[in-house]
Each structure stands twice: as C-alpha cells, then as structure tokens.
Motif scaffolding. Sequence first.
Motif, PDB file in Angstrom:
ATOM      1  N   SER A  17      55.296  -7.675  45.354  1.00 46.05           N
ATOM      2  CA  SER A  17      54.518  -8.860  45.556  1.00 46.05           C
ATOM      3  C   SER A  17      54.906 -10.166  44.743  1.00 46.05           C
ATOM      4  N   HIS A  18      55.293  -9.870  43.629  1.00 46.54           N
ATOM      5  CA  HIS A  18      55.637 -11.069  42.570  1.00 46.54           C
ATOM      6  C   HIS A  18      57.155 -11.235  42.736  1.00 46.54           C
ATOM      7  N   GLY A  19      57.912 -10.720  43.813  1.00 44.76           N
ATOM      8  CA  GLY A  19      59.460 -10.896  43.883  1.00 44.76           C
ATOM      9  C   GLY A  19      60.370 -10.445  42.754  1.00 44.76           C
ATOM     10  N   MET A  20      59.736  -9.410  42.067  1.00 49.42           N
ATOM     11  CA  MET A  20      60.577  -8.523  40.891  1.00 49.42           C
ATOM     12  C   MET A  20      61.019  -7.270  41.432  1.00 49.42           C
ATOM     13  N   VAL A  21      61.950  -6.852  40.576  1.00 53.03           N
ATOM     14  CA  VAL A  21      62.675  -5.790  40.531  1.00 53.03           C
ATOM     15  C   VAL A  21      62.141  -4.595  39.904  1.00 53.03           C
ATOM     16  N   LEU A  22      61.889  -3.571  40.610  1.00 51.51           N
ATOM     17  CA  LEU A  22      61.397  -2.408  39.754  1.00 51.51           C
ATOM     18  C   LEU A  22      62.304  -1.299  39.054  1.00 51.51           C
ATOM     19  N   ILE A  23      62.529  -1.061  38.026  1.00 50.72           N
ATOM     20  CA  ILE A  23      63.321  -0.031  37.693  1.00 50.72           C
ATOM     21  C   ILE A  23      62.535   0.931  36.913  1.00 50.72           C
ATOM     22  N   THR A  24      62.934   2.479  37.233  1.00 57.04           N
ATOM     23  CA  THR A  24      62.281   3.469  36.287  1.00 57.04           C
ATOM     24  C   THR A  24      63.263   4.328  35.738  1.00 57.04           C
ATOM     25  N   ASP A  25      62.716   4.287  34.596  1.00 57.56           N
ATOM     26  CA  ASP A  25      63.360   5.429  33.700  1.00 57.56           C
ATOM     27  C   ASP A  25      62.570   6.819  33.870  1.00 57.56           C
ATOM     28  N   SER A  26      63.373   7.429  34.953  1.00 56.22           N
ATOM     29  CA  SER A  26      63.140   8.773  35.040  1.00 56.22           C
ATOM     30  C   SER A  26      63.956   9.861  34.696  1.00 56.22           C
ATOM     31  N   ALA A  27      64.279   9.326  33.367  1.00 58.35           N
ATOM     32  CA  ALA A  27      65.095  10.545  32.575  1.00 58.35           C
ATOM     33  C   ALA A  27      64.660  12.042  32.758  1.00 58.35           C
ATOM     34  N   HIS A  28      63.306  12.233  32.428  1.00 57.92           N
ATOM     35  CA  HIS A  28      62.876  13.643  32.462  1.00 57.92           C
ATOM     36  C   HIS A  28      62.281  13.927  33.977  1.00 57.92           C
ATOM     37  N   GLY A  29      62.745  13.272  34.837  1.00 54.43           N
ATOM     38  CA  GLY A  29      62.274  13.618  36.354  1.00 54.43           C
ATOM     39  C   GLY A  29      63.228  13.865  37.491  1.00 54.43           C
ATOM     40  N   ALA A  30      64.466  14.433  36.809  1.00 50.42           N
ATOM     41  CA  ALA A  30      65.777  14.931  38.119  1.00 50.42           C
ATOM     42  C   ALA A  30      65.173  15.785  38.983  1.00 50.42           C
ATOM     43  N   HIS A  31      64.154  16.778  38.486  1.00 45.74           N
ATOM     44  CA  HIS A  31      63.813  17.783  39.330  1.00 45.74           C
ATOM     45  C   HIS A  31      62.804  17.572  40.537  1.00 45.74           C
ATOM     46  N   LEU A  32      62.166  16.252  40.024  1.00 45.38           N
ATOM     47  CA  LEU A  32      60.930  15.802  40.694  1.00 45.38           C
ATOM     48  C   LEU A  32      61.461  15.425  42.361  1.00 45.38           C
ATOM     49  N   GLY A  33      60.462  15.824  43.289  1.00 41.33           N
ATOM     50  CA  GLY A  33      60.744  15.341  44.714  1.00 41.33           C
ATOM     51  C   GLY A  33      61.319  16.370  45.446  1.00 41.33           C
ATOM     52  N   PHE A  34      61.499  17.679  44.711  1.00 39.57           N
ATOM     53  CA  PHE A  34      62.141  18.700  45.381  1.00 39.57           C
ATOM     54  C   PHE A  34      61.128  19.905  45.430  1.00 39.57           C
ATOM     55  N   GLY A  35      59.685  19.634  45.458  1.00 35.93           N
ATOM     56  CA  GLY A  35      58.750  20.573  45.399  1.00 35.93           C
ATOM     57  C   GLY A  35      57.755  20.333  44.645  1.00 35.93           C
ATOM     58  N   ILE A  36      58.157  19.410  43.411  1.00 41.47           N
ATOM     59  CA  ILE A  36      57.115  19.066  42.562  1.00 41.47           C
ATOM     60  C   ILE A  36      57.224  17.775  42.360  1.00 41.47           C
ATOM     61  N   GLY A  37      56.043  17.068  42.413  1.00 34.94           N
ATOM     62  CA  GLY A  37      55.962  15.492  42.046  1.00 34.94           C
ATOM     63  C   GLY A  37      56.781  14.830  43.163  1.00 34.94           C
ATOM     64  N   SER A  38      57.048  13.775  42.833  1.00 33.04           N
ATOM     65  CA  SER A  38      57.658  12.592  43.806  1.00 33.04           C
ATOM     66  C   SER A  38      58.824  12.043  43.113  1.00 33.04           C
ATOM     67  N   ASN A  39      59.782  11.666  43.840  1.00 38.01           N
ATOM     68  CA  ASN A  39      61.091  10.847  43.538  1.00 38.01           C
ATOM     69  C   ASN A  39      60.474   9.493  43.558  1.00 38.01           C
ATOM     70  N   THR A  40      60.917   8.799  42.483  1.00 39.15           N
ATOM     71  CA  THR A  40      60.323   7.301  42.413  1.00 39.15           C
ATOM     72  C   THR A  40      61.051   6.514  43.360  1.00 39.15           C
ATOM     73  N   LEU A  41      62.401   6.561  43.871  1.00 43.25           N
ATOM     74  CA  LEU A  41      63.013   5.826  44.948  1.00 43.25           C
ATOM     75  C   LEU A  41      62.365   5.723  46.015  1.00 43.25           C
ATOM     76  N   ARG A  42      61.818   7.062  46.338  1.00 43.54           N
ATOM     77  CA  ARG A  42      60.949   7.155  47.740  1.00 43.54           C
ATOM     78  C   ARG A  42      59.514   6.496  47.545  1.00 43.54           C
ATOM     79  N   GLU A  43      58.899   6.330  46.173  1.00 43.97           N
ATOM     80  CA  GLU A  43      57.845   5.585  45.966  1.00 43.97           C
ATOM     81  C   GLU A  43      57.932   4.213  45.789  1.00 43.97           C
ATOM     82  N   GLY A  44      59.137   3.650  45.881  1.00 43.03           N
ATOM     83  CA  GLY A  44      59.291   2.126  46.055  1.00 43.03           C
ATOM     84  C   GLY A  44      60.117   1.599  44.821  1.00 43.03           C
ATOM     85  N   ALA A  45      60.769   2.358  43.893  1.00 43.57           N
ATOM     86  CA  ALA A  45      61.642   1.866  43.031  1.00 43.57           C
ATOM     87  C   ALA A  45      62.684   1.410  43.402  1.00 43.57           C
ATOM     88  N   ASP A  46      63.447   0.325  42.763  1.00 44.07           N
ATOM     89  CA  ASP A  46      64.895  -0.249  43.360  1.00 44.07           C
ATOM     90  C   ASP A  46      66.054   0.518  42.689  1.00 44.07           C
TER      91      ASP A  46
END
Length: 477
Positions: free
Chosen positions: A176-205
């Motif tokens: 909403s502020h016209g900025m880019v969102l980066i996530t350091d999801s280094a510890h989340g490579a397994h997320l979105g495959f049955g546990i938690g969610s994938n940050t890209l699918r949550e809106g990260a660029d």
Amino acid sequence: MTLYERLSQLNKSDMLPLHMPGHKRSNVIPAMSGIYGIDITEIDGFDDLHDPGGIIAKMQKRASDLYGAGEARISVNGSTAAIEAAILSVCRAGDTIIIPRVSHKSVYYAIEMGHLKPVYLEQEYMPGTSVVLPPDADTVEKACAEHSEAVCVLITSPTYEGLMADIAGISRVVHSHGMVLITDSAHGAHLGFGIGSNTLREGADLSVVSLHKMLPAPTQTALLLTAGAATASAPIPVDRISHYMQVFQSSSPSYVLMAGIDECLGYMEDRLGGDLDRVKALSEKFRTELADMKHLGLLSAEHSDPLKAVIRSKASSFSGRDLYMGLLRDYHIQCEMYGTDYCLAMFSPVDEPSSFDRLKEALLKIDSGIEDDTPDEREGRRPCADREKRQRIYVPWAAMSAAEAYGHRSTVRHWDPDIIGGISSSYICLYPPGVPLIVPGEIIDDEVYGLIDRGLQTGLGITGLRDGRVMVVERDE
C-alpha cells in the motif's frame, strides 16, 4: 535425468578429463573419491549456473514450480549471497530500507556495500523470555508511514527460533506504500508443504530459502525466489538479480552442491509432504509428553514451526548454556544453539521417532535434577543468565554509517569500561544466529556495553571481539 545422475555417469565413461578440477575425478585421495567423481566445471553438456539454458535451467524451473515462484535462482554461497543479491537488486545507493533490528548480518553487509540507510522496526521479546518476536503489521505500517522514502522492507520469517510473522498482513501494508517486500526465509524452506505457509504465497515479492537448514541438502545451498508477474507488487528487477547473484557467487560454482540441490528437489517432490505429516505428529506427541516439566518448558506460540523445539529454563539458577552443555556432555545430544534462558533443538523431516524420544528422556532427567530456584555455588560454574526481562530490543545511536566507519582509520582497544563512548568499527554479533548487537558506526554506550558484557560473562557465542579487543573509529583530535 537429474544433474547427480548425469554426473555419476561420467565415471562410467572412458572420457579423459583434461579440464579442472585438478583431482580429475580420480581416487588420488580415497576418502574423497565419491565427491571427486562428480566434481566438475562447466564442461560440455552440464550448463552454466550464471547463464543457464540446459540442465541447470530445468532444475531452477523445478524449484520455481515447487514453491509457486515466478523464478528460482540457485545459490551455492548460501542464503547469505541470495539475501545480499535480493536487497541490492531492489535498492540503489542512498536508498532507505526498513528492517527488523534482529536481522542476519548478511542484511547489514548489503546495507554497508550498497550505502543504504536502514530504518529499524521496533521489536519486543516474548513475555518472560529472551526470545525475540517478529514485527507485526502495525509496527511495519508505522515505519512505512514515517519513512515514505523507503523503497523496500525486509522481514525475517520464520525467525531462527521458528516464529512466523504475519506476512499476509505485512505485505498488504508494504504494497500500500508502494514498497517491495523481501523475506529472509532461510529457516523456512520446508514451509508451505504441510506446515506453515510459503511467504511468496502470502505476498512477498522476493524470498530467500536456505535448503540445507531444514531439508536434506548440502551446506551452502539456497534459493532466491521471486513472485510471479501476476502476484508481484512491482516489476521484478530480473537483470539486477542475475547480476548480483554473479557478484556474490563464485564464477566456478560447485557441481557437487548443485547436484545436492537437484536431489533435494526430488525428495521434496516425492517424500516431503508425507515426512512432514509424520514428524509433525511426532512433535505434537513430544510436546504433550513434556508438558508437566517443573523447571523446563517448551516454548509455545500460535504461529511457529513445530520442528523447532525452544526449550526454556524457568529456573534463574539454570541458564540456557547449562541446558545446552548438559545435553551435550551427559546425553551426547548436540543442539543448535543457546540463548540466555533457552536452548534450541532443531528437528527435520527426516528425523525418526528415536530422535524425539531420546531428547524427551534427556529433558525429563535434567528437569528432575534441577534444584529449586536457589544459587549454585559450585566452583568453576559460569554465572547464571541475566534474567532481567526487557520489553524491546535496544538500538544504539549511530554516529555514522557502517560504510563511513570502515572508511575511517581504526584503532584496537581493550574491551573494558573505558571503551564506552567509542564508535565501533566492528560488527559484534551473537553467533549463532549471526545477529549484530552493534554495527560499525554505532556508539558503544553504557546500555550496549552492559548487554554485550553480560553475554560474554554468561558464555554466549559473541563474535567481533578478538582476544578481548575491539576495533573502534580513531577520533580526530
């Protein structure tokens, strides 16, 4: 055919390897022969990481499909290189970037190299603990509104301890502020495959995942993922990403590591979902069976990774280091790290029930042996953790940027109270996880000196102090 399979075929052929590396895929060092057999350079038929058009390009497409990304880029220099490339691809010299203070040192290196201006998000501790919470959407909104000149927000999710930020809410604020969102999801490579969610699918660029941290992949393997054109908030700077991925990686990338990534992708396609279901159930059973411990406790948070066991000491006479060393010394269990009042154990999708059972039995025995909250005066024991509970992360005042501090002459000083008032030209970090307590250019004031000194006395892993000395900016007379 995967990269590993193709590499393995090399040793069955009669081709003479008149190319690098110098071991020539031989068993000249028998202990390394298995690795040497698949360790090559960019020979015919094996593609080029920095200009992929064949087998590596197909591998990256497999990765992007798995994560629902527009594109995926391989890093064989870990998530460190990918985070630096992501930040510098979005930001240009002099730009403002909004980050949590508790960010990995790779974020700070990118800020230093890019001559960026950091704005720190307020962060709080989980009540009654020394575990830091990720920032929420309201905190991000406040920072974005106050610093409308910022071009980028970076959020660590999940945190080292497995706490997940509200990326969906944060992404709405950032965009909403016209900025880019980066996530350091280094510890989340397994997320979105049955546990938690994938940050890209949550809106990260852009999102960086470190395959080796939580999945069966070799150390130094990671991916830089970008959102697809339909979901990205702004055009993805693909040319700049490609450029900086080359800047921060070797021009001779390891085919051994890339083959490990290829095999890991196959594991993710075939087994990851089932294995995560299995270990998630084991984790729930493990937590239930330890719910009645008297002096220890497993940290519980609504949005957290069940594979991260944050084991907290509730007794002021028993520190996180005591717990970590007790598990190592008496039960031969090597945990990931310890903080002042907790120890972090990491499970992965490939852990068996015996891993959970062994840690459970050790914790029950340790818990039963902890005395009530009274000091232990045994000779040689390190002082107990500082149990003063702070509400927010402290940020020292910056007299200059990190890049400016490194541009000044520096001098070596002893780490003692006389250093207070000096300007650090060193990164002093809590390691692991590699989070700076003070950044070059910041004033070593009473607060941060006391924080670092208590950490040293408690036995925390702190880097940046060499033999009790620190580099400070030499002041002009």
